[in-house]
Design a protein around this motif. Sequence first.
Motif, PDB file in Angstrom:
ATOM      1  N   ARG A   1      -1.357  -0.135  -7.106  1.00  0.00           N
ATOM      2  CA  ARG A   1      -0.991   1.030  -6.248  1.00  0.00           C
ATOM      3  C   ARG A   1      -1.631   1.399  -5.076  1.00  0.00           C
ATOM      4  O   ARG A   1      -1.295   2.228  -4.444  1.00  0.00           O
ATOM      5  CB  ARG A   1      -1.048   2.158  -7.576  1.00  0.00           C
ATOM      6  N   PHE A   2      -3.057   0.715  -5.154  1.00  0.00           N
ATOM      7  CA  PHE A   2      -3.653   1.047  -4.134  1.00  0.00           C
ATOM      8  C   PHE A   2      -3.840  -0.199  -2.897  1.00  0.00           C
ATOM      9  O   PHE A   2      -4.580  -0.324  -1.852  1.00  0.00           O
ATOM     10  CB  PHE A   2      -5.102   1.331  -4.430  1.00  0.00           C
ATOM     11  N   VAL A   3      -2.969  -1.063  -3.176  1.00  0.00           N
ATOM     12  CA  VAL A   3      -2.949  -2.148  -2.363  1.00  0.00           C
ATOM     13  C   VAL A   3      -1.613  -2.069  -1.528  1.00  0.00           C
ATOM     14  O   VAL A   3      -0.678  -2.044  -2.154  1.00  0.00           O
ATOM     15  CB  VAL A   3      -3.020  -3.615  -2.716  1.00  0.00           C
ATOM     16  N   THR A   4      -1.774  -2.380   0.105  1.00  0.00           N
ATOM     17  CA  THR A   4      -0.516  -2.171   0.872  1.00  0.00           C
ATOM     18  C   THR A   4      -0.378  -3.738   1.277  1.00  0.00           C
ATOM     19  O   THR A   4      -1.281  -4.458   1.694  1.00  0.00           O
ATOM     20  CB  THR A   4      -0.908  -1.322   2.051  1.00  0.00           C
ATOM     21  N   LYS A   5       0.926  -3.822   1.257  1.00  0.00           N
ATOM     22  CA  LYS A   5       1.505  -5.130   1.739  1.00  0.00           C
ATOM     23  C   LYS A   5       1.616  -5.093   3.433  1.00  0.00           C
ATOM     24  O   LYS A   5       1.599  -6.492   3.986  1.00  0.00           O
ATOM     25  CB  LYS A   5       2.890  -5.321   1.113  1.00  0.00           C
ATOM     26  N   ALA A   6       1.750  -3.919   3.986  1.00  0.00           N
ATOM     27  CA  ALA A   6       1.816  -3.717   5.345  1.00  0.00           C
ATOM     28  C   ALA A   6       0.432  -3.816   6.128  1.00  0.00           C
ATOM     29  O   ALA A   6      -0.375  -2.954   5.730  1.00  0.00           O
ATOM     30  CB  ALA A   6       2.567  -2.627   5.659  1.00  0.00           C
TER      31      ALA A   6
ATOM     32  N   LEU B   1      -2.569  -4.730 -17.117  1.00  0.00           N
ATOM     33  CA  LEU B   1      -2.709  -3.375 -17.145  1.00  0.00           C
ATOM     34  C   LEU B   1      -3.407  -3.142 -15.921  1.00  0.00           C
ATOM     35  O   LEU B   1      -3.230  -2.204 -14.929  1.00  0.00           O
ATOM     36  CB  LEU B   1      -3.133  -2.813 -18.311  1.00  0.00           C
ATOM     37  N   VAL B   2      -4.654  -3.607 -15.862  1.00  0.00           N
ATOM     38  CA  VAL B   2      -5.770  -3.309 -14.784  1.00  0.00           C
ATOM     39  C   VAL B   2      -5.224  -3.901 -13.523  1.00  0.00           C
ATOM     40  O   VAL B   2      -5.254  -3.173 -12.287  1.00  0.00           O
ATOM     41  CB  VAL B   2      -7.043  -4.246 -14.788  1.00  0.00           C
ATOM     42  N   GLY B   3      -4.442  -4.854 -13.432  1.00  0.00           N
ATOM     43  CA  GLY B   3      -3.848  -5.425 -12.088  1.00  0.00           C
ATOM     44  C   GLY B   3      -2.827  -4.416 -11.648  1.00  0.00           C
ATOM     45  O   GLY B   3      -2.521  -4.026 -10.490  1.00  0.00           O
ATOM     46  N   ASP B   4      -2.094  -3.795 -12.670  1.00  0.00           N
ATOM     47  CA  ASP B   4      -1.045  -2.851 -12.236  1.00  0.00           C
ATOM     48  C   ASP B   4      -1.565  -1.660 -11.813  1.00  0.00           C
ATOM     49  O   ASP B   4      -1.018  -1.112 -10.734  1.00  0.00           O
ATOM     50  CB  ASP B   4      -0.248  -2.536 -13.461  1.00  0.00           C
ATOM     51  N   PHE B   5      -2.755  -1.266 -12.270  1.00  0.00           N
ATOM     52  CA  PHE B   5      -3.371   0.031 -11.660  1.00  0.00           C
ATOM     53  C   PHE B   5      -3.860  -0.304 -10.188  1.00  0.00           C
ATOM     54  O   PHE B   5      -3.655   0.620  -9.402  1.00  0.00           O
ATOM     55  CB  PHE B   5      -4.825   0.280 -12.535  1.00  0.00           C
ATOM     56  N   TRP B   6      -4.506  -1.368  -9.778  1.00  0.00           N
ATOM     57  CA  TRP B   6      -4.750  -1.774  -8.664  1.00  0.00           C
ATOM     58  C   TRP B   6      -3.895  -1.848  -7.580  1.00  0.00           C
ATOM     59  O   TRP B   6      -3.948  -1.752  -6.281  1.00  0.00           O
ATOM     60  CB  TRP B   6      -6.141  -2.941  -8.575  1.00  0.00           C
TER      61      TRP B   6
END
Length: 520
Positions: A19-24, A12-17
């Motif tokens: 959202r703030f990580v971009t792959k580009a 769940l913590v991984g899913d939260f973060w």
Amino acid sequence: MANNKLKAPQDLVGDFWERFVTKAPGKVTAIFPNSLYATLLPRPQAQDSSASKKNFGEAYEAAANDCRTKVARIVRDCMRTNTKFTDPDFDLRGNGLDCLVGLTWSPPTTRANPSQVEDALGTLQANKVFGDVTLPMDISVLRTVLAGKPVDDEDGDHESFDPNPCSVHRVDWIYEDPQFEVDGFSSSDIMQGANSSDCWWLSAVATICHRRELMDKICVARNEACGIYGFVFYRDGAWITSIVDDNLFLARPDFGAAVGGDLHDPSNSEMRKYRKAYQTGSDALYFAACRENNETWLPLLEKAYAKVHGDYNAIWGGWVGEGVEDMTGGVNSEMVLEDVLFKDSLWKELLNEEKHFVFGLDILDQSGVNAKNGLANAHAYSLLEAREESGEDGKRVRLVKIRNPWGERGADGMGEWNGPWSDGSKEWTPYWLTKLNYRFENDGVFWMTYFDMLGTFTNLYRTRLFDDSWSVTQEWTGVNVAWLTGYLQRKFVVEVKEAGTVIFVLQQVRFHTSLTFEPG
């Protein structure tokens, strides 16, 4: 939601973060949303101007009349109770520490000299704190290392306000024949207190005290018998009153405290001798005093000015121009003398033929020198007069008359200019002494050439004075979010309906203030 219930907490913590990580790959150019300003800033609204317009002279008269009324009311109360006035808001006897330093003061850091450091190191070594290590340190080495400076003061020149007056008494107790003024107000009256650093304010006083009409506007009302003195100052765009009693700080303690109560003096003869020697006249005061031994206007004016600002500590340092503004309602501008473009134009201003200005000077030499040709560095001075005269050879000479608020040379001889046109210099012929009506005295006053003034002093303070033909309009605005670009949407619109001189002033004290002066 159902799926989340089946995931482990770390997932769940991984899913939260995630959202703030971009792959580009890319760069972050802003951390706030694009619409931030639109949501935070208030919408512009048409507002009627709240600016107040008053005639400069009428606004002063209102404050002066208020001062006179308050003094008269206090006099009636004193007569009714047969008691001299004691100011409850600035009571030197009952609450002297607050009058000196207020609530924000803290004692200066304790200083140590090289001898104390050597003793301390010796104690540590004797107790084998350093083990068997030998410390080959002596006082001469310490003085070299410390260069004779306090160990807690890196530059060694910092001066802290650490007041220590020893007693408080009324004017008629201190002076044998007290008089508010003797032969009028004069810059030659002014002596800086040995325990004060308000030379900037004393220089401001010296620049205006030769103008009787200006001093009469400050010293409005008094009743010497009741010990009441009322003054009017200009602060934050308005004339305000300051009423004080006649208690003053003295540099020496009372007789009993001075001798420890051990001296047998049944006739009080020793007490009277002590009081005569140490607690009588202008020399007995802790802060500023008049040179005339029975003149009282300066210490009382200084006390009223300190009261307006909260305490004596508040006027410990400042700028000459600000002091003149506070006492005249004028507008000050500062000029770095090294940056003067048209020296002839400045000279015409200094001649001041229409008496529209008063001037102050200071020396803020960053080279670290203590004095420049006899003049103290980091110190303020008064420019009393500018004269352009012809010499015996017909050549024109531009001279300025300047005063040091110390009122005399220091013990080291410093305090007055010692270059050309200084007291006793070869330039002073009988012709020039008569021409300028001048004589040599140890009074802090000296002459120098305009050229030397430009090369010796750092800053010139020009204060423009106003009379009853001027009106003042002021508008206050508040700024609540100073870090946000575009935060201030308040606009000022000035409509000029006829030709004339308009002076705009932008000041910042606790709030941003906009002042406009308009003739007529």
